[in-house]
Design a protein around this motif. Structure first.
Motif, PDB file in Angstrom:
ATOM      1  N   SER A 146      27.456   0.965 -39.989  1.00  0.00           N
ATOM      2  CA  SER A 146      26.364   1.373 -40.869  1.00  0.00           C
ATOM      3  C   SER A 146      26.766   1.128 -42.318  1.00  0.00           C
ATOM      4  O   SER A 146      27.923   0.825 -42.611  1.00  0.00           O
ATOM      5  CB  SER A 146      26.025   2.851 -40.665  1.00  0.00           C
ATOM      6  OG  SER A 146      26.976   3.668 -41.318  1.00  0.00           O
ATOM      7  N   GLN A 147      25.806   1.293 -43.202  1.00  0.00           N
ATOM      8  CA  GLN A 147      26.049   1.185 -44.642  1.00  0.00           C
ATOM      9  C   GLN A 147      26.164   2.566 -45.280  1.00  0.00           C
ATOM     10  O   GLN A 147      26.032   2.709 -46.493  1.00  0.00           O
ATOM     11  CB  GLN A 147      24.910   0.394 -45.301  1.00  0.00           C
ATOM     12  CG  GLN A 147      24.855  -1.063 -44.879  1.00  0.00           C
ATOM     13  CD  GLN A 147      26.139  -1.804 -45.211  1.00  0.00           C
ATOM     14  OE1 GLN A 147      26.634  -1.732 -46.331  1.00  0.00           O
ATOM     15  NE2 GLN A 147      26.687  -2.518 -44.241  1.00  0.00           N
ATOM     16  N   TYR A 192      23.936   6.080 -49.226  1.00  0.00           N
ATOM     17  CA  TYR A 192      23.542   4.841 -48.552  1.00  0.00           C
ATOM     18  C   TYR A 192      23.823   3.642 -49.459  1.00  0.00           C
ATOM     19  O   TYR A 192      23.433   3.649 -50.633  1.00  0.00           O
ATOM     20  CB  TYR A 192      22.054   4.874 -48.201  1.00  0.00           C
ATOM     21  CG  TYR A 192      21.694   5.865 -47.130  1.00  0.00           C
ATOM     22  CD1 TYR A 192      21.878   5.556 -45.780  1.00  0.00           C
ATOM     23  CD2 TYR A 192      21.183   7.113 -47.460  1.00  0.00           C
ATOM     24  CE1 TYR A 192      21.544   6.470 -44.795  1.00  0.00           C
ATOM     25  CE2 TYR A 192      20.851   8.033 -46.472  1.00  0.00           C
ATOM     26  CZ  TYR A 192      21.036   7.706 -45.144  1.00  0.00           C
ATOM     27  OH  TYR A 192      20.710   8.617 -44.172  1.00  0.00           O
ATOM     28  N   ASP A 193      24.489   2.660 -48.915  1.00  0.00           N
ATOM     29  CA  ASP A 193      24.662   1.358 -49.567  1.00  0.00           C
ATOM     30  C   ASP A 193      25.523   1.377 -50.824  1.00  0.00           C
ATOM     31  O   ASP A 193      25.656   0.364 -51.497  1.00  0.00           O
ATOM     32  CB  ASP A 193      23.308   0.740 -49.932  1.00  0.00           C
ATOM     33  CG  ASP A 193      22.473   0.461 -48.707  1.00  0.00           C
ATOM     34  OD1 ASP A 193      23.041   0.107 -47.662  1.00  0.00           O
ATOM     35  OD2 ASP A 193      21.238   0.611 -48.791  1.00  0.00           O
TER      36      ASP A 193
END
Length: 215
Positions: A61-62, A80-81
């Motif tokens: 996942s990021q 996230y990210d």
């Protein structure tokens, strides 16, 4: 908990340290499972990068995370990210923080912690700790190799040897319960429509609750 998690818990010397580790590990995996819409926390496998930063091995996942704890309180950050680092410190006003600042802080910052300035010391310490944790190299980046120009907008100046980009990071800081200093560093991305970070703090007898934030 996994066998490796249990082994890590048992390696702690005190019962309080063991309990803190277990609570933080289970809570972390539950928050990750919620963020990734997983039904079982046993599907989550965590690893540690060469610089000591933890990351999610499985599932891919990021999602980035970071954990910190101090004197019975635990803080967990998810992002996230973008990379994220978090540091929580109990504000111990009896500590000889001026001497610590002389050793670890850049000379530009030392004047801010002269006298009765425990809050400024812990604000600087947690900001620096959050940054090196987010960046992934930990204490391989000396605290005195970069300095914050002020404690308002958190812009900082790095020495070339750090290879830090001062435009790549954003910061937030808050005082929790008038007793703890909490800082978060997270990566700057062009797409500001995405949420930057979510932070949870653990309060005894209340469990984990979101830390109010506009991040």
């Amino acid at each position: 908990m996994s066998a490796s998690d249990l082994a890590q818990a048992e390696s702690r010397k005190s019962e309080r340290s063991k309990q803190t580790y277990v609570i933080s590990r289970v809570a972390l995996k539950r928050l990750i499972a919620e963020a990734l819409h997983l039904e079982e926390i046993n599907a989550i496998r965590l690893g540690i990068e060469a610089g000591g930063k933890p990351y999610i091995v499985e599932p891919k996942s990021q999602l980035h995370f970071n954990v910190s704890h101090s004197q019975g309180r635990i803080a967990i950050g998810l992002s996230y990210d973008r990379k994220i680092g978090i540091d929580l410190e109990y504000i111990d006003k009896t500590r000889r923080y001026e001497r610590i600042a002389e050793h670890y802080f850049h000379q530009t910052e030392r004047a801010w912690v002269n006298g009765d300035n425990a809050n400024s010391f812990y604000q600087l310490w947690t900001l620096k700790e959050a940054l090196v944790k987010a960046e992934g190299r930990g204490m391989a980046i000396p605290f005195n190799a970069f300095y914050f120009k002020n404690l308002q907008d958190y812009s900082f100046i790095p020495e070339p040897r750090t290879a830090l980009d001062p435009h790549a990071w954003m910061f937030r800081h808050s005082i929790i319960e008038n007793t703890y200093s909490l800082s978060v560093a997270y990566e700057t991305l062009p797409d500001f429509s995405k949420p930057a970070a979510s932070v949870w703090k653990y309060v005894h007898n209340k469990g984990f609750i979101p830390q109010p934030t506009a991040w």
